[in-house]
Scaffold this active site. Structure first.
Site, PDB file in Angstrom:
ATOM      1  N   CYS A 270       0.826  -1.205   0.000  1.00 44.71           N
ATOM      2  CA  CYS A 270       0.000   0.000   0.000  1.00 44.71           C
ATOM      3  C   CYS A 270       0.863   1.258   0.000  1.00 44.71           C
ATOM      4  O   CYS A 270       1.992   1.235   0.478  1.00 44.71           O
ATOM      5  CB  CYS A 270      -0.869   0.029   1.247  1.00 44.71           C
ATOM      6  SG  CYS A 270      -1.754  -1.490   1.559  1.00 44.71           S
TER       7      CYS A 270
ATOM      8  N   ARG B 132       4.887   0.232  -6.255  1.00 37.38           N
ATOM      9  CA  ARG B 132       4.913  -0.618  -5.071  1.00 37.38           C
ATOM     10  C   ARG B 132       3.923  -1.778  -5.189  1.00 37.38           C
ATOM     11  O   ARG B 132       3.977  -2.719  -4.401  1.00 37.38           O
ATOM     12  CB  ARG B 132       4.558   0.211  -3.835  1.00 37.38           C
ATOM     13  CG  ARG B 132       5.534   1.339  -3.579  1.00 37.38           C
ATOM     14  CD  ARG B 132       5.030   2.260  -2.506  1.00 37.38           C
ATOM     15  NE  ARG B 132       4.955   1.604  -1.219  1.00 37.38           N
ATOM     16  CZ  ARG B 132       5.948   1.583  -0.340  1.00 37.38           C
ATOM     17  NH1 ARG B 132       7.065   2.187  -0.609  1.00 37.38           N
ATOM     18  NH2 ARG B 132       5.827   0.953   0.807  1.00 37.38           N
TER      19      ARG B 132
ATOM     20  N   TRP C 236      -3.130  -2.611  -1.301  1.00 38.08           N
ATOM     21  CA  TRP C 236      -2.741  -3.976  -1.694  1.00 38.08           C
ATOM     22  C   TRP C 236      -3.421  -4.872  -0.664  1.00 38.08           C
ATOM     23  O   TRP C 236      -3.050  -4.879   0.502  1.00 38.08           O
ATOM     24  CB  TRP C 236      -1.224  -4.105  -1.632  1.00 38.08           C
ATOM     25  CG  TRP C 236      -0.652  -5.351  -2.211  1.00 38.08           C
ATOM     26  CD1 TRP C 236      -0.365  -5.581  -3.528  1.00 38.08           C
ATOM     27  CD2 TRP C 236      -0.233  -6.516  -1.506  1.00 38.08           C
ATOM     28  NE1 TRP C 236       0.200  -6.820  -3.668  1.00 38.08           N
ATOM     29  CE2 TRP C 236       0.288  -7.423  -2.448  1.00 38.08           C
ATOM     30  CE3 TRP C 236      -0.254  -6.891  -0.157  1.00 38.08           C
ATOM     31  CZ2 TRP C 236       0.784  -8.674  -2.094  1.00 38.08           C
ATOM     32  CZ3 TRP C 236       0.233  -8.138   0.191  1.00 38.08           C
ATOM     33  CH2 TRP C 236       0.741  -9.008  -0.780  1.00 38.08           C
TER      34      TRP C 236
ATOM     35  N   ASN D 173      -1.552   1.712   6.043  1.00 36.00           N
ATOM     36  CA  ASN D 173      -0.717   0.595   5.577  1.00 36.00           C
ATOM     37  C   ASN D 173      -0.413  -0.285   6.787  1.00 36.00           C
ATOM     38  O   ASN D 173      -0.116   0.239   7.860  1.00 36.00           O
ATOM     39  CB  ASN D 173       0.627   1.088   5.037  1.00 36.00           C
ATOM     40  CG  ASN D 173       0.472   1.914   3.781  1.00 36.00           C
ATOM     41  OD1 ASN D 173      -0.605   2.011   3.215  1.00 36.00           O
ATOM     42  ND2 ASN D 173       1.568   2.521   3.339  1.00 36.00           N
ATOM     43  N   GLY D 174      -0.421  -1.597   6.599  1.00 36.45           N
ATOM     44  CA  GLY D 174      -0.092  -2.486   7.718  1.00 36.45           C
ATOM     45  C   GLY D 174      -1.264  -3.396   8.039  1.00 36.45           C
ATOM     46  O   GLY D 174      -2.218  -3.513   7.260  1.00 36.45           O
TER      47      GLY D 174
ATOM     48  N   GLU E 102      18.290 -16.654  -9.164  1.00 32.18           N
ATOM     49  CA  GLU E 102      17.859 -15.282  -9.438  1.00 32.18           C
ATOM     50  C   GLU E 102      17.274 -15.162 -10.860  1.00 32.18           C
ATOM     51  O   GLU E 102      16.261 -14.504 -11.066  1.00 32.18           O
ATOM     52  CB  GLU E 102      19.044 -14.323  -9.239  1.00 32.18           C
ATOM     53  CG  GLU E 102      18.791 -12.873  -9.590  1.00 32.18           C
ATOM     54  CD  GLU E 102      17.663 -12.201  -8.816  1.00 32.18           C
ATOM     55  OE1 GLU E 102      17.146 -12.784  -7.840  1.00 32.18           O
ATOM     56  OE2 GLU E 102      17.255 -11.099  -9.215  1.00 32.18           O
TER      57      GLU E 102
ATOM     58  N   LYS F 264      13.483 -13.941 -11.604  1.00 36.90           N
ATOM     59  CA  LYS F 264      13.191 -12.791 -12.475  1.00 36.90           C
ATOM     60  C   LYS F 264      12.174 -13.199 -13.532  1.00 36.90           C
ATOM     61  O   LYS F 264      11.234 -12.485 -13.816  1.00 36.90           O
ATOM     62  CB  LYS F 264      14.463 -12.338 -13.165  1.00 36.90           C
ATOM     63  CG  LYS F 264      15.187 -11.129 -12.934  1.00 36.90           C
ATOM     64  CD  LYS F 264      14.944 -10.063 -11.992  1.00 36.90           C
ATOM     65  CE  LYS F 264      14.231 -10.313 -10.715  1.00 36.90           C
ATOM     66  NZ  LYS F 264      14.866  -9.928  -9.509  1.00 36.90           N
TER      67      LYS F 264
ATOM     68  N   GLU G  60       8.629 -13.807 -11.984  1.00 33.86           N
ATOM     69  CA  GLU G  60       8.012 -12.575 -11.470  1.00 33.86           C
ATOM     70  C   GLU G  60       7.359 -11.734 -12.557  1.00 33.86           C
ATOM     71  O   GLU G  60       6.258 -11.244 -12.371  1.00 33.86           O
ATOM     72  CB  GLU G  60       9.102 -11.669 -10.861  1.00 33.86           C
ATOM     73  CG  GLU G  60       9.462 -11.966  -9.454  1.00 33.86           C
ATOM     74  CD  GLU G  60      10.373 -10.879  -8.899  1.00 33.86           C
ATOM     75  OE1 GLU G  60      11.446 -10.639  -9.475  1.00 33.86           O
ATOM     76  OE2 GLU G  60       9.993 -10.272  -7.895  1.00 33.86           O
TER      77      GLU G  60
ATOM     78  N   HIS H 257      19.172 -35.577 -10.457  1.00 38.98           N
ATOM     79  CA  HIS H 257      18.500 -36.147  -9.287  1.00 38.98           C
ATOM     80  C   HIS H 257      17.003 -35.816  -9.289  1.00 38.98           C
ATOM     81  O   HIS H 257      16.362 -35.906  -8.242  1.00 38.98           O
ATOM     82  CB  HIS H 257      19.164 -35.630  -8.004  1.00 38.98           C
ATOM     83  CG  HIS H 257      20.607 -36.023  -7.900  1.00 38.98           C
ATOM     84  ND1 HIS H 257      21.000 -37.322  -7.638  1.00 38.98           N
ATOM     85  CD2 HIS H 257      21.747 -35.313  -8.075  1.00 38.98           C
ATOM     86  CE1 HIS H 257      22.323 -37.371  -7.629  1.00 38.98           C
ATOM     87  NE2 HIS H 257      22.807 -36.166  -7.904  1.00 38.98           N
TER      88      HIS H 257
ATOM     89  N   LYS I  23       6.472  -3.970  -4.289  1.00 37.37           N
ATOM     90  CA  LYS I  23       7.898  -3.646  -4.284  1.00 37.37           C
ATOM     91  C   LYS I  23       8.500  -3.855  -2.902  1.00 37.37           C
ATOM     92  O   LYS I  23       9.594  -4.379  -2.768  1.00 37.37           O
ATOM     93  CB  LYS I  23       8.102  -2.200  -4.746  1.00 37.37           C
ATOM     94  CG  LYS I  23       9.563  -1.766  -4.798  1.00 37.37           C
ATOM     95  CD  LYS I  23      10.331  -2.523  -5.855  1.00 37.37           C
ATOM     96  CE  LYS I  23      11.810  -2.182  -5.883  1.00 37.37           C
ATOM     97  NZ  LYS I  23      12.593  -3.196  -6.611  1.00 37.37           N
TER      98      LYS I  23
END
Ligand code: M6R
Length: 612
Positions: free
Chosen positions: A2, A27, A76, A102-103, A485, A489, A492, A508, A607
């Site tokens: 948020c 964000r 969010w 926010n929170g 990574e 990427k 995402e 394996h 973000k």
């Protein structure tokens, strides 16, 4: 996550609020809303699910607002589905108080029940609405807005960065912070409040970071800060060093693209002023460790999440190799619940681009409680992690707006390299080896520039085959975390399922996935495990997998084995991740663009993840 923006001053509020929340779009959010008090003293609320532009389209005529005070929010969803009803601001029963938050309010169910028993009527499924009613309840009794917010928050368990306005006191904004950032932007005859400096930087560079358990009463020409216990706090105004070009795309179409291209500079900024050519070592100003303290460090534990966790895994190789100190890397979210074995002989290093990640913050608190010293490696100056750690180093990557972290990763690696090198020189690394490290590091920005120039070739690789549904990334040694990574990427921003593995692990299990539709991306620089990787490439080819190899120019034999080869300049093994990751960032960018995805604001992602 948020985002919050608030304004009080001499200008028309609406354009400032809209522009502010647009700066926070990166964000991640699912709905947006504003609340303003106009010159007739009316409280006007407008909110919509979806993008800010959707909300804008349905706004009544802008001129009608005539308001110099307002708050805005991008939400969010945590409690309650993303919808117009659940979007912020939320109101009390009398529609006098509007709040954005926010929170997470952990005890909202109990509070809600108590308030319902007192006759409060609720309209949404959110935890935030409870705060509006709680403040109303207290305000009705004590008739002092700031004090009412303070008293109400004493009953709240959870985290918040919140901003409240009331029709009854239209010359002030009240803000409060616990666990979720809030920054006051100081102007002339006007003041701002935001959850992120990106919303402030166009207006002012003078800011006050609110601390946990502080609340602020902001008018157009003053701000009073108090603790929750009602003690007054002297505000400390700091200067931010961001400029507007950092938060705009410039000549690029996407922030992620811009940030990939910025890496020659951002890497250099991470080591600028930190090389000691006389002693052939690094100098990290924030790391105050004398030889005795260093001798006392028996282990290093790195805590982080996501891409920062991958940087930590590379750091493990770097520090163990250069300083010969055992390093463990843990997900911050797991660390806090596993009763970790750490003590005052453990150095904990927390890595976080945003400096606000809730899980990383909780891990830091756990480590400090157990007696460990905690170092922070962060990007955002003045962030909570920067302030809550014992000492630390900034990575100086500049604003990273793309949700997918790119330049912060390579800057984190640079700082971890400097740290390992510095610790190594304090222990057993010879000046000759130290000098070699310095020479190689200085050449990295130029090599990154060269790799970025292969952008069109990498795009052609993407366009040469149908877009896959899955992809496998394989690397060994210090390039195994780079495989992780690369896979992160890709998933995402393109939503293509991808996995990263140490190359030898393929046989394996993951080898079962390989067929002609499966691209396998090998990270195979010319190092001590190169020959081993060649055998893994053969194994993939034998099963008709498509091979994309990233290797050095010295290894052109690989051309006959791979469908596509990306040749990159060579460096020492310990620095190779700074180079090998660049083609992977570009690959994911082009896959995502080929699929028509929004690379800067991928679905469901935020973000900075300020909730657990
Ligand atoms: O701000 P932080 O570095 O603490 O964030 C950690 C992760 O949330 C972050 O790296 C995330 O995985 C990114 N979206 C990666 O691109």
């Amino acid at each position: 996550m948020c985002g919050i923006v608030g304004y009080i001053g001499k200008q028309e509020t609406l354009p400032i609020l809209i522009e502010g929340i647009k700066r926070l779009e990166y964000r991640g959010y699912d709905s947006a809303g504003i609340a303003v008090i106009n010159d007739k003293g009316e409280l006007i609320i407008h909110k919509r699910s979806g993008k800010i532009v959707e909300m804008e389209k349905t706004l009544p005529d802008e001129k009608n607002f005539n308001s110099c005070l307002g708050i805005a929010h991008t939400r969010w969803a945590t409690h309650g589905e993303p919808s117009t009803t659940n979007a912020h601001p939320h109101l009390d029963c009398e529609n006098k108080i509007a709040i954005v938050h926010n929170g997470i309010i952990e005890n909202y169910k109990v509070l809600k029940k108590n308030l319902q028993n007192e006759g409060h009527k609720f309209n949404t499924d959110t935890d935030t609405e409870v705060l509006a009613h709680l403040i109303e309840e207290v305000y009705d009794k004590i008739n002092d807005f700031h004090k009412a917010v303070n008293e109400a928050l004493k009953l709240v368990e959870g985290t918040y960065g919140l901003v409240v306005i009331s029709k009854d006191e239209p010359q002030k904004i009240i803000a409060a912070r616990k666990g979720s950032p809030l920054i006051i932007g100081v102007g002339e005859e006007e003041n701002y409040i935001a959850s992120d400096v990106a919303a402030l930087v166009v207006h002012t560079k003078n800011v006050i970071y609110l601390k946990d358990n502080e609340t602020a009463e902001i008018t157009k020409d003053s701000f009073k800060i108090r603790t929750l216990a009602n003690e007054s706090v002297a505000p400390i105004v700091k200067k931010i060093n961001w400029d507007i070009s950092m938060i705009e795309k410039g000549d690029f179409d996407y922030f992620m693209q811009k940030e990939i291209y910025e890496q020659p500079d951002s890497i250099e900024n991470a080591f600028r002023g930190r090389l000691n050519d006389e002693l052939n070592t690094a100098r990290l100003g924030g790391v105050h460790l004398n030889p005795e303290q260093l001798e006392n460090i028996k282990q290093i534990v790195i805590v982080a999440c996501g891409t920062s966790w991958h940087a930590g895994l590379v750091g493990e190789y770097m520090i163990e190799s250069m300083a010969r100190i055992p390093v463990k890397v843990q997900y911050a979210s797991e660390f806090r619940y596993r009763d970790p074995i750490i003590d005052h002989k453990t150095l904990v290093i927390s890595i976080s681009q945003s400096g606000e990640t809730a899980d990383t913050l909780a891990a830091i608190r756990e480590a400090r409680e157990k007696g460990a010293k905690v170092m922070g490696i962060t990007n955002v100056i003045g962030s909570t992690i920067a302030r809550e750690t014992d000492f630390g180093s900034y990575i100086h990557a500049g604003a990273e707006i793309g949700v997918a972290s790119t330049k912060a990763f390579t800057s984190q690696l640079t700082v971890l390299f400097l740290l390992g090198w510095m610790l190594g020189r304090m222990r057993l690394l010879t000046p000759e080896i130290g000098a070699k490290y310095g020479d190689e590091l200085k050449k990295i920005p130029e090599k990154v520039t060269e790799i970025i120039s292969y952008n069109d070739y990498i795009k052609e690789i993407v366009e040469a085959s149908p877009i896959p549904e899955n992809a496998l990334y394989l690397g060994r040694g210090i390039n195994y975390p780079v495989a992780l990574e690369g896979a992160l990427k890709l998933k995402e921003i393109s939503y293509i399922h991808a996995e990263g593995y140490p190359a030898a692990e393929m046989k394996h299990g993951p080898i079962a996935l390989i067929d002609e539709n499966m691209p396998v991306i090998f990270i195979a620089p010319d190092d001590y495990v190169y020959d081993k990787i060649l055998s893994n490439i053969e194994e993939v080819r034998a099963r008709k997998g498509k091979v994309i190899a990233i290797t050095n120019k010295s290894c052109d034999g690989i051309k006959d084995m791979a469908d596509h080869v990306i040749f990159i300049p060579k460096t020492i093994s310990l620095l190779s991740p700074l180079l090998t990751v660049i083609p992977l960032q570009l690959l994911s960018l082009h896959y995502a663009l080929a699929k028509g995805c929004d690379v800067d604001q991928p679905r469901n992602l935020a973000k900075s993840v300020t909730v657990e």
